[in-house]
Write a protein that holds these residues in place. Sequence first.
Motif, PDB file in Angstrom:
ATOM      1  N   LYS A 181      33.237 -44.735 -40.381  1.00 16.23           N
ATOM      2  CA  LYS A 181      33.656 -43.340 -40.255  1.00 16.23           C
ATOM      3  C   LYS A 181      32.797 -42.438 -41.146  1.00 16.23           C
ATOM      4  CE  LYS A 181      38.453 -44.422 -39.043  1.00 16.23           C
ATOM      5  NZ  LYS A 181      39.874 -44.339 -39.459  1.00 16.23           N
ATOM      6  N   ILE A 182      32.494 -42.922 -42.344  1.00 15.30           N
ATOM      7  CA  ILE A 182      31.609 -42.176 -43.239  1.00 15.30           C
ATOM      8  C   ILE A 182      30.230 -42.023 -42.595  1.00 15.30           C
ATOM      9  CG2 ILE A 182      30.423 -42.231 -45.479  1.00 15.30           C
ATOM     10  CD1 ILE A 182      32.885 -43.670 -46.599  1.00 15.30           C
ATOM     11  N   THR A 187      26.026 -38.719 -40.452  1.00 14.61           N
ATOM     12  CA  THR A 187      24.871 -38.695 -39.547  1.00 14.61           C
ATOM     13  C   THR A 187      25.132 -37.947 -38.243  1.00 14.61           C
ATOM     14  OG1 THR A 187      25.502 -40.767 -38.457  1.00 14.61           O
ATOM     15  CG2 THR A 187      24.155 -40.935 -40.462  1.00 14.61           C
ATOM     16  N   GLY A 188      26.403 -37.795 -37.889  1.00 19.48           N
ATOM     17  CA  GLY A 188      26.717 -37.183 -36.599  1.00 19.48           C
ATOM     18  C   GLY A 188      26.617 -38.146 -35.434  1.00 19.48           C
ATOM     19  N   ASN A 189      26.313 -39.424 -35.718  1.00 18.15           N
ATOM     20  CA  ASN A 189      26.212 -40.433 -34.671  1.00 18.15           C
ATOM     21  C   ASN A 189      27.575 -41.068 -34.397  1.00 18.15           C
ATOM     22  OD1 ASN A 189      23.413 -40.043 -34.533  1.00 18.15           O
ATOM     23  ND2 ASN A 189      23.036 -41.553 -36.146  1.00 18.15           N
ATOM     24  N   VAL A 193      28.428 -47.381 -33.248  1.00 14.07           N
ATOM     25  CA  VAL A 193      27.053 -47.907 -33.217  1.00 14.07           C
ATOM     26  C   VAL A 193      26.780 -48.720 -34.472  1.00 14.07           C
ATOM     27  CG1 VAL A 193      24.616 -47.277 -33.219  1.00 14.07           C
ATOM     28  CG2 VAL A 193      26.226 -46.022 -31.769  1.00 14.07           C
ATOM     29  N   TRP A 194      27.180 -48.181 -35.619  1.00 12.43           N
ATOM     30  CA  TRP A 194      26.982 -48.891 -36.890  1.00 12.43           C
ATOM     31  C   TRP A 194      27.999 -50.003 -37.043  1.00 12.43           C
ATOM     32  CZ3 TRP A 194      29.752 -49.829 -41.362  1.00 12.43           C
ATOM     33  CH2 TRP A 194      29.020 -50.253 -42.472  1.00 12.43           C
ATOM     34  N   TYR A 195      29.236 -49.746 -36.628  1.00  8.26           N
ATOM     35  CA  TYR A 195      30.321 -50.701 -36.860  1.00  8.26           C
ATOM     36  C   TYR A 195      30.129 -52.006 -36.103  1.00  8.26           C
ATOM     37  CZ  TYR A 195      34.925 -52.837 -36.709  1.00  8.26           C
ATOM     38  OH  TYR A 195      35.962 -53.733 -36.782  1.00  8.26           O
ATOM     39  N   PHE A 433      24.441 -43.036 -47.332  1.00  3.94           N
ATOM     40  CA  PHE A 433      24.313 -42.537 -45.961  1.00  3.94           C
ATOM     41  C   PHE A 433      23.791 -41.096 -45.956  1.00  3.94           C
ATOM     42  CE2 PHE A 433      27.694 -45.669 -44.316  1.00  3.94           C
ATOM     43  CZ  PHE A 433      26.712 -46.502 -43.811  1.00  3.94           C
ATOM     44  N   SER A 434      24.312 -40.276 -46.870  1.00  3.29           N
ATOM     45  CA  SER A 434      23.867 -38.864 -46.923  1.00  3.29           C
ATOM     46  C   SER A 434      22.452 -38.733 -47.461  1.00  3.29           C
ATOM     47  CB  SER A 434      24.834 -38.052 -47.798  1.00  3.29           C
ATOM     48  OG  SER A 434      24.848 -38.548 -49.118  1.00  3.29           O
TER      49      SER A 434
END
Length: 437
Positions: A181-182, A187-189, A193-195, A433-434
């Motif tokens: 979720k972070i 990223t706005g993605n 996709v990451w999970y 991430f940021s």
Amino acid sequence: MSGSGKTTVLGMPLRMYIALLAITVFIACQGYLLNNIMGAFACAMIVGTAFGLIGDKIPVWKDWLGGGILFANLAASFINTFKLFPESTIKTMTVFNGSQGFLELYVVILIFGSVLSVERRLLIRSFIGYIPTILGAIAGSFILCAGAAVLLGSSPVESVLSIAMPIMGGGNGAGAIPMSKIYGEVTGNNPSVWYASAFAVLMLGNIMAVLFAAFLNRLGERFPALTGNGKLLDVPSLSKEGPAQKQNAEISMITYAAAFTLALFVYMGAHYYAGKVSLINNYLHLGFKIHKFAFMIIFVMLLNISNCVPDDLKAAAKNIQGFFVKYLSFPLLFCVGLSTNLNDYIKVLSIQVIVYVFVVVLGACLGAALVGKLFHFYPIEAMITAGLCMANAGGSGDVQVLGTAKRMELMPYAAISSRIGGAILLVIASFMFSKFM
């Protein structure tokens, strides 16, 4: 397993146990298992114990690959993957372990008995150095992961973000899911996709952590100076008084009932505090929450430090913990395995991913051992708790790792790794991430 010259299992003659096992498996395979806590518990006790006993008898496996604990877990995963039990039976077992609270009760009893049985001054000293040791494990895993990426020609930052962080994040529910979720917010993605890859890597990391636990247990047997055999702090005992002297004394049934009730009361209080009172969880909105088990550990520590719990009640709590470890570990790990699928491991298997997972878990162990040494922690106990219990699959992974390492009494430290350590990783993930995505 034996008594009065005859082989017994769970206190009953072997022939009787085998008959019960055969009948239970038949009923489970037909899908007619009682759809409630009684049917699930009976199946877990009988079938899970059988797999555990088999695993403890297999040469090589019992010494180097976790013995009955891992065997019961993987056997259940095999049953789930190939649907050897009907879906209704598997659902009944997984609900019993999850929402009906078998796993949670097991962890509550281990935390309560373990924390109460530690000498008060040793307890304070060990917990003071534990968070820095967790940070050492995180740093070690990130450094070795980045180093492996350089050697393999990959991006160090991407490797840390996609492999090290999900493995070290405190499990799935408290780690990979909020971390995804972070990722999505920063990223706005799409978070999925990451999970998707993070979950698969996390599960592989859990298996690697369990294998490391088996190796560390054997290492401790080979080099006794490296281990406290379940004791984290490498210092002489500060007092000869305490519940250990009461272990063999006669303890009344009402004292056992009182100890069990007090454990549940403290858990209930921690649950309420986490959900309604805690500033961090309810008012500050820091992006993460402290789990109720972390608060329970603090509350039990306060009970121990204040010396308001009688010694016979402490001894009863310790004995109840011993009962759970001895007789309920195999059934618990069998239930945990029924909620996993071997395909989750297979789909990410590649030589490169295995190398990454190996170095992440190795780095967590080395980092925990090096920093733990500054606080006089035994290396093996530091690696198991601050290292492997950060690199596993959360609460269920803690049980797998500690059971395989034969150090269930370290559950309070494992819970801090999974809960508070996981919260620390969420803060780190938000920053990374940021900064790098």
